[in-house]
Design a protein around this motif. Structure first.
Motif, PDB file in Angstrom:
ATOM      1  N   VAL A  82       0.847  -1.204   0.000  1.00  0.00           N
ATOM      2  CA  VAL A  82       0.000   0.000   0.000  1.00  0.00           C
ATOM      3  C   VAL A  82       0.878   1.248   0.000  1.00  0.00           C
ATOM      4  N   ARG A  83       1.938   1.240   0.796  1.00  0.00           N
ATOM      5  CA  ARG A  83       2.843   2.393   0.843  1.00  0.00           C
ATOM      6  C   ARG A  83       3.523   2.604  -0.500  1.00  0.00           C
ATOM      7  N   ALA A  84       3.970   1.530  -1.144  1.00  0.00           N
ATOM      8  CA  ALA A  84       4.618   1.647  -2.451  1.00  0.00           C
ATOM      9  C   ALA A  84       3.641   2.175  -3.495  1.00  0.00           C
ATOM     10  N   GLU A  85       2.409   1.696  -3.456  1.00  0.00           N
ATOM     11  CA  GLU A  85       1.393   2.174  -4.400  1.00  0.00           C
ATOM     12  C   GLU A  85       1.079   3.649  -4.153  1.00  0.00           C
ATOM     13  N   LYS A  86       0.988   4.020  -2.896  1.00  0.00           N
ATOM     14  CA  LYS A  86       0.721   5.417  -2.543  1.00  0.00           C
ATOM     15  C   LYS A  86       1.869   6.305  -3.030  1.00  0.00           C
ATOM     16  N   GLU A  87       3.096   5.866  -2.849  1.00  0.00           N
ATOM     17  CA  GLU A  87       4.256   6.640  -3.287  1.00  0.00           C
ATOM     18  C   GLU A  87       4.284   6.762  -4.811  1.00  0.00           C
ATOM     19  N   ALA A  88       3.957   5.676  -5.517  1.00  0.00           N
ATOM     20  CA  ALA A  88       3.918   5.715  -6.986  1.00  0.00           C
ATOM     21  C   ALA A  88       2.843   6.694  -7.457  1.00  0.00           C
ATOM     22  N   ASN A  89       1.673   6.666  -6.829  1.00  0.00           N
ATOM     23  CA  ASN A  89       0.612   7.607  -7.180  1.00  0.00           C
ATOM     24  C   ASN A  89       1.027   9.051  -6.902  1.00  0.00           C
TER      25      ASN A  89
END
Length: 175
Positions: A82-89
């Motif tokens: 979730v953190r990686a996806e949030k950072e990518a977004n």
């Protein structure tokens, strides 16, 4: 009387022999409960401090601990995803904001500037603004207009920025 004494002594001996393992089992039970509580507390603290890099291993403590620690690790991996996806977004949005040719300014309720893209930096000839009140130093009229605009309102203004008269459309949105 001798036979009764022998039976009573034997019962005491049996009671003692049964009591010692019972104490050991009870101590082990409390130890494992305490260990589980410590492991759970450490896991919850890692969530509290957003530290999802830790992995736990409970295989040496038995199947139940292995299952518990596998679950902890699975939850940590989900948080990492979730953190990686949030950072990518966030990076994607940041890239769009920087490359759009419309000046954008975002500030919080305290007036601190959260975002100022390159288009607005070029327009105002300022690389950054610390807070919303700093806009007053760029142009008093610009600051006054942006102060009074409410969410959804637009206004077309002529501003003199660095000796150049520019017509600017200002729109306010609340996010």
């Amino acid at each position: 009387a001798g036979v009764a004494y022998a039976l009573a002594s034997r019962q005491w001996a049996m009671a003692i022999l049964l009591f010692i393992p019972l104490v050991g089992f009870t101590w082990n039970l409390f130890y494992f409960i305490d260990q589980t509580n410590r492991d759970l507390a450490a896991f919850l603290k890692s969530i509290q401090y957003n530290d999802f890099t830790t992995t736990t291993s409970g295989g040496h403590k038995g199947k139940a601990f292995r299952t518990l620690h596998d679950s902890f690790n699975m939850i940590n991996r989900k948080f990492q995803d979730v953190r990686a996806e949030k950072e990518a977004n966030h990076q994607f949005l940041q890239s769009i904001v920087e490359h759009i040719d419309i000046g954008l300014l975002a500030y919080n309720q305290e007036g601190e500037i959260i975002l100022m893209n390159k288009a607005l930096q070029r327009l105002l000839h300022k690389s950054y603004l610390i807070n919303f009140a700093a806009l007053k130093q760029v142009d008093e009229q610009l600051w006054q207009i942006t102060q009074k605009l409410k969410a959804g309102e637009r206004e077309l203004v002529k501003l003199n920025i660095d000796g150049k008269l520019q017509q600017i459309a200002i729109q306010c949105a609340e996010l």
